[in-house]
Motif scaffolding. Structure first.
Motif, PDB file in Angstrom:
ATOM      1  N   HIS A  72       1.122  -1.080   0.273  1.00  0.00           N
ATOM      2  CA  HIS A  72      -0.162  -0.188  -0.304  1.00  0.00           C
ATOM      3  C   HIS A  72       0.646   1.550  -0.101  1.00  0.00           C
ATOM      4  N   CYS A  73       0.255   2.391  -0.275  1.00  0.00           N
ATOM      5  CA  CYS A  73       0.789   3.492  -0.849  1.00  0.00           C
ATOM      6  C   CYS A  73       1.091   4.919   0.645  1.00  0.00           C
ATOM      7  N   LEU A  74       2.386   5.275   1.088  1.00  0.00           N
ATOM      8  CA  LEU A  74       2.410   5.216   2.524  1.00  0.00           C
ATOM      9  C   LEU A  74       1.114   6.737   2.322  1.00  0.00           C
ATOM     10  N   ASP A  75       1.524   7.955   0.420  1.00  0.00           N
ATOM     11  CA  ASP A  75       0.928   8.613   0.740  1.00  0.00           C
ATOM     12  C   ASP A  75      -0.285   9.396   0.459  1.00  0.00           C
ATOM     13  N   CYS A  76      -1.148   8.091  -0.214  1.00  0.00           N
ATOM     14  CA  CYS A  76      -2.854   7.517  -0.499  1.00  0.00           C
ATOM     15  C   CYS A  76      -2.948   6.771  -0.137  1.00  0.00           C
ATOM     16  N   ALA A  77      -2.330   5.472   0.387  1.00  0.00           N
ATOM     17  CA  ALA A  77      -3.180   4.448   1.224  1.00  0.00           C
ATOM     18  C   ALA A  77      -3.844   3.473  -0.322  1.00  0.00           C
ATOM     19  N   LEU A  88       5.658   1.074  -7.494  1.00  0.00           N
ATOM     20  CA  LEU A  88       5.255   2.896  -7.724  1.00  0.00           C
ATOM     21  C   LEU A  88       3.934   2.207  -7.591  1.00  0.00           C
ATOM     22  N   CYS A  89       3.354   3.200  -6.311  1.00  0.00           N
ATOM     23  CA  CYS A  89       1.389   3.222  -6.438  1.00  0.00           C
ATOM     24  C   CYS A  89       1.469   3.957  -8.437  1.00  0.00           C
ATOM     25  N   PRO A  90       0.687   3.418  -8.072  1.00  0.00           N
ATOM     26  CA  PRO A  90      -0.552   3.005  -9.506  1.00  0.00           C
ATOM     27  C   PRO A  90      -1.282   4.414  -9.233  1.00  0.00           C
ATOM     28  N   ASN A  91      -1.246   5.038  -8.335  1.00  0.00           N
ATOM     29  CA  ASN A  91      -2.471   6.228  -8.168  1.00  0.00           C
ATOM     30  C   ASN A  91      -1.890   7.784  -8.261  1.00  0.00           C
ATOM     31  N   CYS A  92      -0.918   8.116  -7.522  1.00  0.00           N
ATOM     32  CA  CYS A  92      -0.223   8.306  -7.476  1.00  0.00           C
ATOM     33  C   CYS A  92       1.614   9.047  -7.232  1.00  0.00           C
ATOM     34  N   GLU A  93       2.083   7.860  -8.020  1.00  0.00           N
ATOM     35  CA  GLU A  93       3.555   7.781  -8.077  1.00  0.00           C
ATOM     36  C   GLU A  93       4.295   7.633  -7.217  1.00  0.00           C
ATOM     37  N   SER A  94       3.912   7.685  -5.846  1.00  0.00           N
ATOM     38  CA  SER A  94       5.069   7.635  -4.958  1.00  0.00           C
ATOM     39  C   SER A  94       5.463   6.535  -5.043  1.00  0.00           C
ATOM     40  N   TYR A  95       7.240   6.645  -4.481  1.00  0.00           N
ATOM     41  CA  TYR A  95       7.901   6.200  -4.246  1.00  0.00           C
ATOM     42  C   TYR A  95       7.598   5.586  -2.718  1.00  0.00           C
TER      43      TYR A  95
HETATM   44 ZN   LIG Z   1      -0.188   6.835  -3.495  1.00  0.00          ZN
END
Ligand SMILES: [Zn+2]
Length: 113
Positions: A72-77, A88-95
């Motif tokens: 899971h993405c720590l930026d957008c969950a 890489l987060c598929p939603n917000c591209e966060s690492y």
């Molecule tokens: Zn994200």
């Protein structure tokens, strides 16, 4: 070789377990291996047979359950599947991604005779 030491470790644990149950041979060793565990399954299977020689597990079958990776993405969950370490987060591209599952490497079951 990495897989050789993993195979030795697994067979060692399985043999101790079988011994403590008073079994004379092991017929099946079952493993959970996550896709992110960094284990080459073909290589592990290759090492397995030679490691089993002269142990209770000689001639046994190695069954591997492959576990897919997720995180899971720590930026957008957002939760998503991961099949490599470079996720890489598929939603917000966060690492900033935390792995939920897929790093497993565990002995699941030992079938004895
Ligand atoms: Zn994200």
């Amino acid at each position: 070789m990495h897989e050789m030491s993993i195979a030795m470790n697994i067979v060692d644990i399985a043999c101790k377990e079988a011994q403590s149950e008073g079994a004379s041979t092991i017929s099946i060793i079952e493993l959970d291996v996550g896709k992110l565990a960094g284990v080459m399954i073909d290589s592990l299977k290759f090492c397995y047979d030679s490691v089993c020689k002269n142990t209770l597990a000689e001639g046994s079958e190695l069954v591997i359950n492959e576990i897919s990776g997720s995180g899971h993405c720590l930026d957008c969950a957002t939760e998503f599947e991961i099949d490599s370490f470079m996720a890489l987060c598929p939603n917000c591209e966060s690492y900033k991604v935390d792995i939920n599952q897929g790093r497993e490497l565990r002995l699941k079951a030992v079938t004895v005779n």
